[in-house]
Design an enzyme around this catalytic site. Structure first.
Site, mmCIF file in Angstrom:
data_model
loop_
_atom_site.group_PDB
_atom_site.id
_atom_site.type_symbol
_atom_site.label_atom_id
_atom_site.label_comp_id
_atom_site.label_asym_id
_atom_site.label_seq_id
_atom_site.Cartn_x
_atom_site.Cartn_y
_atom_site.Cartn_z
ATOM 1 N N LYS A 140 4.921 3.878 -1.228
ATOM 2 C CA LYS A 140 3.918 3.487 -2.207
ATOM 3 C C LYS A 140 2.729 4.431 -2.064
ATOM 4 O O LYS A 140 2.412 4.886 -0.972
ATOM 5 C CB LYS A 140 3.458 2.048 -1.976
ATOM 6 C CG LYS A 140 4.608 1.038 -1.927
ATOM 7 C CD LYS A 140 4.109 -0.308 -1.447
ATOM 8 C CE LYS A 140 5.261 -1.298 -1.330
ATOM 9 N NZ LYS A 140 6.205 -0.928 -0.242
ATOM 10 N N MET A 194 -6.340 2.858 5.351
ATOM 11 C CA MET A 194 -6.145 2.773 3.890
ATOM 12 C C MET A 194 -7.449 2.398 3.195
ATOM 13 O O MET A 194 -7.444 1.609 2.232
ATOM 14 C CB MET A 194 -5.038 1.759 3.561
ATOM 15 C CG MET A 194 -3.705 2.072 4.213
ATOM 16 S SD MET A 194 -2.467 0.782 3.953
ATOM 17 C CE MET A 194 -3.102 -0.513 5.037
ATOM 18 N N ASP A 214 8.771 5.284 4.155
ATOM 19 C CA ASP A 214 7.514 5.271 3.422
ATOM 20 C C ASP A 214 7.072 6.704 3.138
ATOM 21 O O ASP A 214 7.736 7.672 3.521
ATOM 22 C CB ASP A 214 6.431 4.569 4.249
ATOM 23 C CG ASP A 214 6.604 3.051 4.241
ATOM 24 O OD1 ASP A 214 7.368 2.552 3.418
ATOM 25 O OD2 ASP A 214 5.962 2.393 5.075
#
Length: 268
Positions: free
Chosen positions: A61, A176, A40
């Site tokens: 991402k 997040m 990631d």
């Protein structure tokens, strides 16, 4: 070693919050032994620097930016394993804490690919800790709730009940959640959470460029905007966020700005 006549094995590995010293012994060994590492964006530059470029693939991402589809990642794991390779799927924090590790494990199981989960130090706890914030405290918080601030956009409605969380008490740790900070801080205030509740934002926790911004439920959005805090960052909401001021001068682990060259931004 790669053996094309046998199905390889996939390791779902948590890299911790980003400091290579917080990698588990097993995680470091697997990074050395792996044929391929699918990673990631979150493991951090120092950890990614331990992996030779020739055996790492970026399948990360970014919110609002470039992204690799989850479907591609799932299929790539199966493809590499069926080539007989030893594959590390490297994730930030812990693979089963908002890291889609559960989805990948299910996919591997459905395709009869051997896999193993290697837990990592979750940034939900480590991020606040290195900033001088204990997520639980006998005087301030007997419970902690971990919440994602970035749900599946295909959902018809949010599964997070911010009004219920406001009534629960304790500490809220939002992962997040920097982009949606205005929305959920407003919902928490509307649900009756005090506007002077301490809030901290920890950006790039344990990375060389770590930054911490502090404020209250009422002004943390303005603090975020003034400081330019951006993902990856963790939001800590609750009285424990107020302990940072008392601990900062004594921290010996590099969490303070003077030690790291990082920045501190505080609200009124």
């Amino acid at each position: 070693m790669t053996d094309p006549d046998e199905t390889g094995r996939v390791y779902l590995v948590g890299s911790g919050p980003g400091d290579p010293d917080l990698l588990t012994v097993k995680a470091r060994r697997l990074l050395e032994d792996a044929d391929v590492v699918l990673h990631d964006k979150l493991p951090g530059p120092d950890i990614l620097g331990l992996i030779p470029e020739g055996k790492r693939e970026d399948v990360g991402k970014r919110a609002g930016g470039d992204r690799t589809s989850q479907e591609y990642t799932n299929e790539r794991l199966v493809e590499l394993a069926r080539e007989g390779k030893t594959v590390v799927r490297l994730k930030g924090g812990d693979p089963f804490v908002f890291g889609r590790g559960g989805e990948e494990a299910e996919y591997l199981a459905a395709h009869e690919v051997p896999f193993e989960v290697v837990p990592g130090v979750t940034s939900a706890v480590a991020g606040p800790a290195v900033a001088g914030i204990p997520v639980t405290h006998r005087d301030h918080a007997s419970s902690v709730t971990f919440v994602t601030g970035h749900e599946d956009p295909t959902k018809d409605e949010s599964a997070v009940d911010w009004h219920a969380l406001a009534a629960t008490g304790g500490t809220l740790v939002v992962l997040m959640g920097v982009g949606k900070l205005p929305e959920y801080t407003r919902e928490l205030r509307e649900a009756g959470m005090r506007e002077d509740t301490p809030v901290a934002l920890v950006e790039r926790a344990t990375w060389p460029d770590q930054r911490v911004a502090t404020g209250t439920l009422a002004d943390i959005v303005a603090v975020r905007d003034e400081a330019g805090i951006s993902p990856p960052a963790i939001t800590v909401i609750g009285p424990v966020a107020g302990t940072r001021e008392r601990l900062l001068a004594f921290l010996a682990n590099g969490a303070d700005a003077a030690a790291t060259g990082g920045e501190e931004v505080d609200g009124e």
